[in-house]
Design a protein around this motif. Sequence first.
Motif, PDB file in Angstrom:
ATOM      1  N   UNK A 129       0.862  -1.184   0.000  1.00 41.21           N
ATOM      2  CA  UNK A 129       0.000   0.000   0.000  1.00 41.21           C
ATOM      3  C   UNK A 129       0.896   1.231   0.000  1.00 41.21           C
ATOM      4  N   UNK A 130       0.769   2.053  -1.044  1.00 40.75           N
ATOM      5  CA  UNK A 130       1.608   3.231  -1.182  1.00 40.75           C
ATOM      6  C   UNK A 130       2.806   2.942  -2.062  1.00 40.75           C
ATOM      7  N   UNK A 131       2.547   2.610  -3.327  1.00 38.11           N
ATOM      8  CA  UNK A 131       3.618   2.162  -4.221  1.00 38.11           C
ATOM      9  C   UNK A 131       4.633   3.254  -4.529  1.00 38.11           C
ATOM     10  N   UNK A 188       6.498   8.631   9.008  1.00 41.61           N
ATOM     11  CA  UNK A 188       5.979   8.430   7.657  1.00 41.61           C
ATOM     12  C   UNK A 188       4.939   9.493   7.333  1.00 41.61           C
ATOM     13  N   UNK A 189       4.699   9.666   6.051  1.00 43.93           N
ATOM     14  CA  UNK A 189       3.595  10.509   5.609  1.00 43.93           C
ATOM     15  C   UNK A 189       2.286   9.823   5.994  1.00 43.93           C
ATOM     16  N   UNK A 190       1.184  10.585   6.131  1.00 44.95           N
ATOM     17  CA  UNK A 190      -0.087   9.977   6.554  1.00 44.95           C
ATOM     18  C   UNK A 190      -0.705   9.075   5.498  1.00 44.95           C
ATOM     19  N   UNK A 191      -1.365   8.024   5.971  1.00 46.15           N
ATOM     20  CA  UNK A 191      -2.118   7.103   5.119  1.00 46.15           C
ATOM     21  C   UNK A 191      -3.492   7.707   4.890  1.00 46.15           C
ATOM     22  N   UNK A 192      -3.761   8.102   3.661  1.00 41.48           N
ATOM     23  CA  UNK A 192      -5.011   8.778   3.322  1.00 41.48           C
ATOM     24  C   UNK A 192      -6.005   7.770   2.764  1.00 41.48           C
ATOM     25  N   UNK A 193      -7.229   7.791   3.278  1.00 39.95           N
ATOM     26  CA  UNK A 193      -8.249   6.911   2.734  1.00 39.95           C
ATOM     27  C   UNK A 193      -9.381   6.670   3.701  1.00 39.95           C
ATOM     28  N   UNK A 249       2.809   4.113   4.588  1.00 42.77           N
ATOM     29  CA  UNK A 249       2.297   5.376   5.119  1.00 42.77           C
ATOM     30  C   UNK A 249       1.697   5.074   6.482  1.00 42.77           C
ATOM     31  N   UNK A 250       1.624   6.094   7.336  1.00 41.01           N
ATOM     32  CA  UNK A 250       1.192   5.884   8.722  1.00 41.01           C
ATOM     33  C   UNK A 250      -0.293   6.140   8.897  1.00 41.01           C
ATOM     34  N   UNK A 268      -5.857   3.620  -6.408  1.00 37.77           N
ATOM     35  CA  UNK A 268      -7.035   3.456  -5.567  1.00 37.77           C
ATOM     36  C   UNK A 268      -6.757   3.748  -4.118  1.00 37.77           C
ATOM     37  N   UNK A 269      -7.737   3.462  -3.281  1.00 38.81           N
ATOM     38  CA  UNK A 269      -7.653   3.681  -1.844  1.00 38.81           C
ATOM     39  C   UNK A 269      -6.985   2.461  -1.204  1.00 38.81           C
ATOM     40  N   UNK A 270      -5.734   2.605  -0.847  1.00 42.08           N
ATOM     41  CA  UNK A 270      -4.982   1.485  -0.305  1.00 42.08           C
ATOM     42  C   UNK A 270      -5.472   1.001   1.039  1.00 42.08           C
TER      43      UNK A 270
END
Length: 221
Positions: A90-92, A209-214, A157-158, A138-140
């Motif tokens: 997730x987050x390629x 890490x950068x934020x995990x958006x979704x 991502x976090x 897409x939304x990982x």
Amino acid sequence: MKHSFDSREAAAARAAMVEEQLVARGIADPRVLDAMRQLPREAFLSAATSAAYADSAQPIEAGQTISQPYIVALMAEAARIGPADRVLEVGAGSGYAAAVCAALAAEVYAIERHPQLVEIARARLERLGIANVHLQAGDGTLGWPDAAPFDAILVSAAGPRVPESLRSQLAEEGRLVMPVGRRHATQQLVRVTRGANGFVEEHFAAVAFVPLIGAEGFESS
């Protein structure tokens, strides 16, 4: 450094990166070390320079970053990826971590929320002849249900917590590795293993890490 995947300079930089940044910090899985020793990290940056092997994250397209080599190795080692495994990333981003996983696993499914990065990563992987990575935009946080279950899931991502959708897509004895914590703060890298009696969570290291958006992560700001 010239943009030459076979150059002596690039090979020397990769060897130094592995010894000084990975082995020196305790990364011991020989398959992970060999994958990162062989894979041309400079091929995953818009400008192929010696910064590709620096001990730091580097900027890539769409305002994103490629994680520092040690973090990529730490996550791959923690995921305990086997040659027959199916892996979800997730987050390629640039495609580099997916390429590392591709050297370790049978199949890799990588999701990226920026369509621009999907196309760029796909072209890079094709140029390197890496054919066992499947990419989609897409939304990982929702995973890749049609390709589940996965033996390993790596989230680059976090998130505030491990998304339930990703937990549900782990195979029996599957491992999920991701940073968990507040956005724009220090987080904990965790491994969640799915056992016969539920999930076991272990903590590895403090990371940023950068934020995990979704839908099951943070809202876009």
